[in-house]
Design an enzyme around this catalytic site. Structure first.
Site, short mmCIF file in Angstrom:
data_model
loop_
_atom_site.label_atom_id
_atom_site.label_comp_id
_atom_site.label_asym_id
_atom_site.label_seq_id
_atom_site.Cartn_x
_atom_site.Cartn_y
_atom_site.Cartn_z
N THR A 21 -4.53 11.98 5.53
CA THR A 21 -5.76 11.23 5.76
C THR A 21 -6.16 11.23 7.23
O THR A 21 -7.34 11.28 7.56
CB THR A 21 -5.57 9.78 5.27
OG1 THR A 21 -5.18 9.84 3.91
CG2 THR A 21 -6.83 8.96 5.39
N THR A 69 0.86 10.05 5.16
CA THR A 69 1.87 8.99 5.21
C THR A 69 2.90 9.07 4.08
O THR A 69 4.02 8.60 4.23
CB THR A 69 1.20 7.60 5.14
OG1 THR A 69 0.38 7.55 3.97
CG2 THR A 69 0.37 7.34 6.37
N ASP A 70 2.51 9.70 2.97
CA ASP A 70 3.38 9.61 1.78
C ASP A 70 4.79 10.14 2.01
O ASP A 70 5.76 9.58 1.51
CB ASP A 70 2.74 10.36 0.59
CG ASP A 70 1.44 9.71 0.14
OD1 ASP A 70 1.11 8.63 0.67
OD2 ASP A 70 0.76 10.29 -0.72
N LYS A 94 8.27 4.52 3.87
CA LYS A 94 6.99 3.98 3.41
C LYS A 94 7.30 2.98 2.30
O LYS A 94 7.95 3.33 1.32
CB LYS A 94 6.09 5.11 2.89
CG LYS A 94 4.70 4.63 2.52
CD LYS A 94 3.72 5.76 2.23
CE LYS A 94 2.36 5.15 1.91
NZ LYS A 94 1.31 6.11 1.69
N1 ASP Z 1 -1.76 11.32 0.23
C1 ASP Z 1 -1.91 11.28 1.66
C2 ASP Z 1 -0.76 12.04 2.28
O1 ASP Z 1 0.33 11.58 2.35
C3 ASP Z 1 -1.98 9.91 2.15
C4 ASP Z 1 -2.12 9.77 3.63
O2 ASP Z 1 -2.43 10.66 4.36
O3 ASP Z 1 -1.89 8.64 4.06
O4 ASP Z 1 -0.96 13.12 2.72
#
Ligand code: ASP
Length: 462
Positions: A108, A184-185, A263
């Site tokens: 993101t 983040t994942d 996370k």
């Molecule tokens: N689904 C995304 C990822 O981990 C979520 C994010 O970027 O926070 O790439």
């Protein structure tokens, strides 16, 4: 114009539908679904988004997503291409400021929505970042490089090794700090593997992401970027860290050690928590305040060690009651070389699995035990179950987190096939992945940022 340009970002189901109706991006349309008719402009779609929704910008200024299989009719009334661009300004160079390298891998944080059109466009050049977050220029001279453009579930050994090598090159060139933008994942998997692949770094290596994209008023993208760039440029902490929101509000960010972070919430901005310990430091726009002093300090030399290895024949088995032995047998039969079990309580699985674990041992598969509770230690001397499992070759990994054990085992097996050497690597702490004790205040901080915990405690005390 080629198809890719005409139907920007659309693919699969939505691309087929738009092509059938001859309705490329920027068409002004009247779109009828089974329940309503919408008037709007078809917007470009992020290449990372799904292929199920068409995005329409309505007259009201709102964007809506319409599922492709609900669409009954599309009438085209015209075309209105918006020319959008992030205000790109030249990133000012100042010889006195530290040099920071920002690597992009996707997620993101790598995209931002253009306010006028609602289209998702990447913001990556230093100029674009400066246009969106001008504060960055007060901190450092920034260079950027896009390594990958994936959502983080698609990060794996190839990208981990590529990122580690790219970091190594920058350290050799004498950079003052490194920031890695990441989804983040799986940021904690990448943080852990980088902690093993790059050892003894002389400079901070800071991973950063955002839970909410920058088109949303509540986005954490800009502040996380400012905090992480500040940490890379100025902090004295030469470790692999994750820098994200501390509390749920934007009071400060926390710096978590790469092997102790996880996370913990699917949508909160304060999703990253240090597990089994307290974070390394707090960071805000003004200061970086260490919360402990046992971190590795910044140095002026360029010496470090790079170990870009990984054997992907490794799996995590998350134990659940009534698990059948074939879960273990099938991995052994498929040629897996290492298994990390996330066991119940102090590190247990049921009796029916014992013979399968014996077979894994005979086949030379390295089997390690971690705990599902995440906090606390695998302690296999307490109950008979633990002792029996150790007899069967299952080795407890103290308080190493299951995901950390998974990447460490793949990394160890990438370096040697000798099972005793693998054991020695696994049981030697390298980057804080196993600690002697877990402080109780760490468990309190887990519940939220420190202010929230204090507020909670003061209410409970009344
Ligand atoms: N689904 C995304 C990822 O981990 C979520 C994010 O970027 O926070 O790439």
């Amino acid at each position: 114009m080629d198809e890719k340009e005409l139907y920007k970002g659309y693919r699969g189901n939505t691309l087929n539908l738009l092509k059938q109706h001859n309705a490329p991006v920027w068409s002004e349309v009247e779109l009828t679904t089974s329940t309503a008719t919408f008037y709007g402009l078809i917007l470009p779609r992020s290449e990372q988004a799904d292929d199920l929704h068409i995005v329409l910008k309505m007259k009201t200024g709102y964007n809506i997503g319409i599922r492709y299989d609900k669409v009954k009719k599309i009438i085209i009334h015209g075309r209105k291409e918006a020319h959008y661009k992030i205000p790109e300004k030249e990133f000012p160079y100042s010889p006195k400021k530290p040099r920071v390298k920002l690597f992009g891998t996707g997620g993101t944080i790598a995209s931002r929505l253009d306010y006028r059109t609602g289209a998702v466009i990447p913001a990556f050049s230093p100029g674009e970042l400066y246009g969106s977050v001008p504060e960055l220029a007060d901190i450092c001279n920034l260079e950027t490089e896009k390594l990958y453009g994936v959502f983080s579930e698609n990060m794996g050994p190839e990208q981990w090794i590529g990122t580690a090598k790219a970091i190594a090159e920058e350290i050799e060139k004498g950079v003052d700090g490194i920031v890695i933008g990441h989804g983040t994942d799986t940021m904690h998997h990448t943080a852990a593997i980088l902690s093993f692949m790059i050892q003894n770094s002389p400079v901070p290596i800071v991973m950063v992401g955002s839970q909410r994209s920058s088109d949303r008023p509540s986005s954490d993208a800009a502040l996380n970027l400012i905090h992480s760039v500040k940490t890379a440029a100025e902090s004295n902490i030469a470790e692999v860290m994750v820098c994200m929101f501390g509390p749920t509000s934007d009071v400060y960010g926390l710096l978590h050690r790469g092997t102790r972070v996880r996370k913990m919430h699917s949508s909160y901005r304060s999703t990253f928590r240090t597990i089994g310990d307290i974070p390394i430091a707090m960071v805000n726009r003004e200061v970086i305040r260490p919360l402990r002093n046992d971190y590795k300090k910044r140095r002026n030399d360029k010496t470090f060690k790079l170990f870009p290895f990984f054997d992907d024949r490794v799996a995590i088995v998350y134990y659940y009651p009534n698990m059948k032995p074939d879960m273990i047998d099938s991995l052994v039969e498929k040629g897996y070389k290492g298994i990390v079990i996330a066991g119940t309580g102090l590190g247990h699985v049921n009796k029916p699995l014992y013979p399968a674990l014996g077979r894994a041992k005979d086949a030379g598969v390295a089997v390690y035990m971690t705990v599902q509770t995440l906090w606390g230690y695998a302690q296999m001397y307490v109950y008979d179950t633990g002792r029996d499992l150790m007899e069967l070759g299952c080795i407890p990994l103290a308080n190493m987190l299951p995901e950390v054990a998974y990447v460490k085992l793949g990394w160890a097996l990438g370096m040697t096939t000798d099972i005793d050497e693998v054991k020695e690597i696994m049981l030697t702490p390298i980057a804080g992945e196993m600690t002697d004790r877990e402080p109780s205040n760490g468990y309190l901080i887990l519940q939220g940022g420190i202010p929230e915990v204090e507020e909670f405690i003061s209410k409970v005390k009344k």
